[in-house]
Design an enzyme around this catalytic site. Structure first.
Site, PDB file in Angstrom:
ATOM      1  N   SER A 190       0.835  -1.210   0.000  1.00 42.19           N
ATOM      2  CA  SER A 190       0.000   0.000   0.000  1.00 42.19           C
ATOM      3  C   SER A 190       0.862   1.250   0.000  1.00 42.19           C
ATOM      4  O   SER A 190       2.076   1.197   0.201  1.00 42.19           O
ATOM      5  CB  SER A 190      -0.902   0.014   1.245  1.00 42.19           C
ATOM      6  OG  SER A 190      -1.735  -1.126   1.279  1.00 42.19           O
ATOM      7  N   ASP A 227      -4.239   2.286  -1.648  1.00 38.40           N
ATOM      8  CA  ASP A 227      -3.564   3.485  -2.156  1.00 38.40           C
ATOM      9  C   ASP A 227      -4.467   4.684  -1.922  1.00 38.40           C
ATOM     10  O   ASP A 227      -5.462   4.872  -2.625  1.00 38.40           O
ATOM     11  CB  ASP A 227      -3.250   3.320  -3.641  1.00 38.40           C
ATOM     12  CG  ASP A 227      -2.515   2.014  -3.912  1.00 38.40           C
ATOM     13  OD1 ASP A 227      -1.367   1.889  -3.467  1.00 38.40           O
ATOM     14  OD2 ASP A 227      -3.111   1.127  -4.544  1.00 38.40           O
ATOM     15  N   SER A 255      -3.871  -3.711  -2.910  1.00 39.92           N
ATOM     16  CA  SER A 255      -3.159  -2.523  -2.443  1.00 39.92           C
ATOM     17  C   SER A 255      -4.124  -1.465  -1.918  1.00 39.92           C
ATOM     18  O   SER A 255      -5.185  -1.233  -2.486  1.00 39.92           O
ATOM     19  CB  SER A 255      -2.341  -1.942  -3.608  1.00 39.92           C
ATOM     20  OG  SER A 255      -1.551  -0.864  -3.200  1.00 39.92           O
TER      21      SER A 255
END
Length: 352
Positions: free
Chosen positions: A234, A274, A272
């Site tokens: 991340s 983000d 992830s």
């Protein structure tokens, strides 16, 4: 900032000029502090971003956030999107410590604002995270309230990058990741403004790493054995600016941080988290309505492209700074993440 950063290795990112520090704290009033835990399998910490030097609950800032990929557990972003303001410092830590960080931040705000929960409503703590479980025993829940307060109290315009604070246990592009920062100046006909970025990097596979378009990660992969596990990391991106913008304009600007991530090789994978959080210090929003109307200046839409470029360049350079300033860390179960700097010294790979 006495650390060697990516520009010290001859790598200049983009075309815009940087601020004096080339950091998020080039935006006047912004400060950053860390608390780092580094003992055995405990490799983690807290990073605090203070948006201005006053009381941010009484003088809120225009703010926005953008979810690039939502595999994350941030706190406070729902209200931020609804009201378009920031009213606390921003904390970054590991995934399982956001509850402790939030509670500590609430207590910090209550101590400084006796009207919260009495004559006003509640307070909206903003906390972001990345999962540092490779190097840190995240199940030990090592972060305590005192660590959060230390990061807040030690916030300064000068701060360290790399394997510090929330970045202590982070791994980026199969290398030691962590905290990185950069800034850009935006020259408009009515003045010069600053866009500053701070990142917490914990994503990517070595073979994807690009440095100014060069396949540095691919070259390193020929010499270093790395995990073949899927990229599930991340990144947190915090954008600060003194550009006078509306919440809508700010949201448009911070979205462009994804182009800076992509230029380092990020693929924004399905596992992830983000997340981008941004704020502008150009105007203060009073918590008490002392006047019938509020009035704010904003840039014209045709002036916004330079800010797009600024946030892209600063994000790209901040990621690279997080890698080049990081130190080697050995943590849980003997897991180790090597820094980019040491690998460049060991193997015939050039950044230029």
């Amino acid at each position: 900032m006495s650390q060697l950063r990516i520009r010290d290795f001859g790598v200049d990112i983009g075309t815009l000029s940087t601020g004096r520090r080339n950091a998020i704290t080039d935006v006047e009033g912004v400060r950053v502090g860390h608390c780092t835990l580094r003992e055995g399998s405990t490799q983690t910490g807290v990073t605090a971003i203070l948006p201005h030097e006053g009381n941010i609950f009484k003088e809120k800032l225009i703010a926005s956030n953008h979810i690039i990929n939502g595999f994350g557990k941030t706190m406070g972003t729902v209200q931020m999107n609804e009201l378009g303001t920031l009213e606390t410092p921003i904390l970054l830590t590991n995934t399982l410590s956001i509850g402790t960080a939030s509670e500590a931040l609430i207590e910090y705000m209550l101590e400084r604002n006796p009207e919260i929960g009495r004559s006003t409503g509640s307070v909206n703590p903003v906390v972001g995270e990345c999962n540092d479980m490779i190097l840190n025993d995240i199940r030990s829940l090592s972060i305590e309230k005192k660590h959060v307060l230390q990061a807040l109290e030690e916030a300064s315009s000068e701060f360290t990058e790399g394997s510090v604070g929330a970045g202590r246990g982070m791994v980026c592009y199969s290398l030691k990741g962590g905290v990185g920062s950069s800034s850009r100046l935006v020259e408009l006909h009515h003045g010069t403004y600053t866009v500053g970025v701070l990142v917490l990097t914990n994503f990517g596979r070595m073979g994807d790493l690009l440095v100014n378009g060069r396949p540095v990660g691919e070259q390193l992969s020929r010499h270093v054995e790395v995990s073949k596990e899927a990229d599930k990391g991340s990144v947190m991106v915090v954008v600060a600016t003194d550009l006078p913008v509306s919440e809508r304009q700010l949201n448009r600007i911070i979205k462009r941080s994804v182009t800076g991530l992509a230029r380092t090789g990020s693929l924004i994978t399905t596992g992830s988290g983000d997340v981008v959080i941004g704020f502008s210090t150009a105007a203060k929003v009073p918590y008490k309505a002392d006047t019938p109307l509020l009035s704010f200046q904003t840039i014209h839409e045709e002036d916004i492209d330079e800010a797009f470029r600024a946030v892209s360049e600063a994000t790209e350079e901040a990621v690279l700074n997080s890698l080049i300033t990081a130190d080697s860390v050995t943590g849980r179960d003997g897991n180790e993440a090597q820094p980019l700097r040491s690998l460049l010294e060991k193997y015939p790979v050039s950044l230029l």
